[in-house]
Design an enzyme around this catalytic site. Structure first.
Site, PDB file in Angstrom:
ATOM      1  N   GLY A 123      -5.735   7.485   3.785  1.00  0.00           N
ATOM      2  CA  GLY A 123      -4.430   6.941   3.415  1.00  0.00           C
ATOM      3  C   GLY A 123      -3.401   7.090   4.519  1.00  0.00           C
ATOM      4  N   CYS A 124      -3.381   8.239   5.156  1.00  0.00           N
ATOM      5  CA  CYS A 124      -2.421   8.499   6.230  1.00  0.00           C
ATOM      6  C   CYS A 124      -2.701   7.615   7.446  1.00  0.00           C
ATOM      7  CB  CYS A 124      -2.477   9.976   6.632  1.00  0.00           C
ATOM      8  SG  CYS A 124      -2.050  11.085   5.270  1.00  0.00           S
ATOM      9  N   THR A 125      -3.961   7.356   7.696  1.00  0.00           N
ATOM     10  CA  THR A 125      -4.327   6.487   8.825  1.00  0.00           C
ATOM     11  C   THR A 125      -3.839   5.065   8.585  1.00  0.00           C
ATOM     12  OG1 THR A 125      -6.289   7.824   9.322  1.00  0.00           O
ATOM     13  CG2 THR A 125      -6.257   5.579  10.176  1.00  0.00           C
ATOM     14  N   ALA A 128       0.033   4.988   8.966  1.00  0.00           N
ATOM     15  CA  ALA A 128       0.484   5.095  10.356  1.00  0.00           C
ATOM     16  C   ALA A 128       0.179   3.815  11.135  1.00  0.00           C
ATOM     17  CB  ALA A 128      -0.185   6.291  11.021  1.00  0.00           C
TER      18      ALA A 128
END
Length: 233
Positions: A123-125, A128
């Site tokens: 999710g963070c990838t 970003a």
């Protein structure tokens, strides 16, 4: 009857009393042993009872101390209730590449802060990468973008290089900025509660005040929504 016969007959009756003494002695010793065994058993029971009581008391103390520690643990996330219209908290932290980033660096311009739980997780990838993809569009809207997590600088730099990220990544290992912006608090997973980063995005206006806050962010389409908000500000 001769004297020898009389002597023998007089000695014969004396033997039974000796035989009678043995049962008396045996009963007495048996009773004594039984009493001793019962006494030892009672003593052992008393000790076992004392031990059991001691364990229960320790268990209760441990339970109460654990319960008492819970409110203190959840306090960091609860103490910061950042609201829209409030002046944005100041910050000064290291970013990828080793430079220091401060809130003063962005005075007089709009700023997006997206707080993500952990570098290089799915999710963070995606989040970003989306903000990096829209970096020029944000720049055209007079808005800078910063990503913040508690990862150390090395992890942030590895994350940046692996996915060719173009937005600066801030390392807040002490959770100072995370707490100030309400992005650190209690989370739950698989029935267990723990403290961690709450996926949050904050849009700060050119006047230095909080214009919008997105909490419990869903990644898909989020960066585009933030861009629209920045354009309309």
């Amino acid at each position: 009857m001769s004297k020898k016969s009389r002597k023998k007959s007089s000695k014969t009756p004396s033997s039974p009393p000796t035989a009678k003494k043995k049962p008396v002695t045996t009963r007495a010793s048996t009773k004594a042993r039984s009493a001793k065994t019962q006494g030892a058993s009672a003593s052992n029971s008393a000790k076992a009872g004392a031990k059991s009581a001691s364990h229960k008391a320790a268990s209760k103390r441990l339970k109460s101390s654990e319960t008492a520690s819970k409110p203190a643990a959840s306090a960091p996330g609860a103490k910061s209730a950042l609201t829209e219209g409030q002046k944005a908290p100041a910050f000064r932290l290291p970013r990828d590449g080793g430079n220091i980033v401060t809130s003063a660096d962005y005075a007089g311009q709009k700023l997006v802060l997206f707080f993500y739980p952990r570098a290089d997780t799915p999710g963070c990838t995606r989040e970003a990468i989306d903000f990096s993809r829209l970096r020029d569009a944000f720049k055209a809207a007079g808005t800078a973008v910063l990503g913040i997590s508690a990862d150390p600088l090395k992890a942030q730099e590895k994350f940046r290089d692996k996915h060719s990220l173009s937005v600066p990544l801030i390392s807040d290992e002490a959770h100072e900025m995370l707490e100030a912006y309400g992005a650190w608090g209690e989370k739950s997973m698989y029935g267990k509660s723990f403290l961690g980063i709450l996926r949050t995005t904050v849009l700060i206006g050119a006047d230095g005040k909080v214009a919008r806050i997105w909490r419990n962010v869903r990644v898909d389409g989020h960066a585009d929504d933030v861009l629209e908000a920045a354009r309309s500000l």
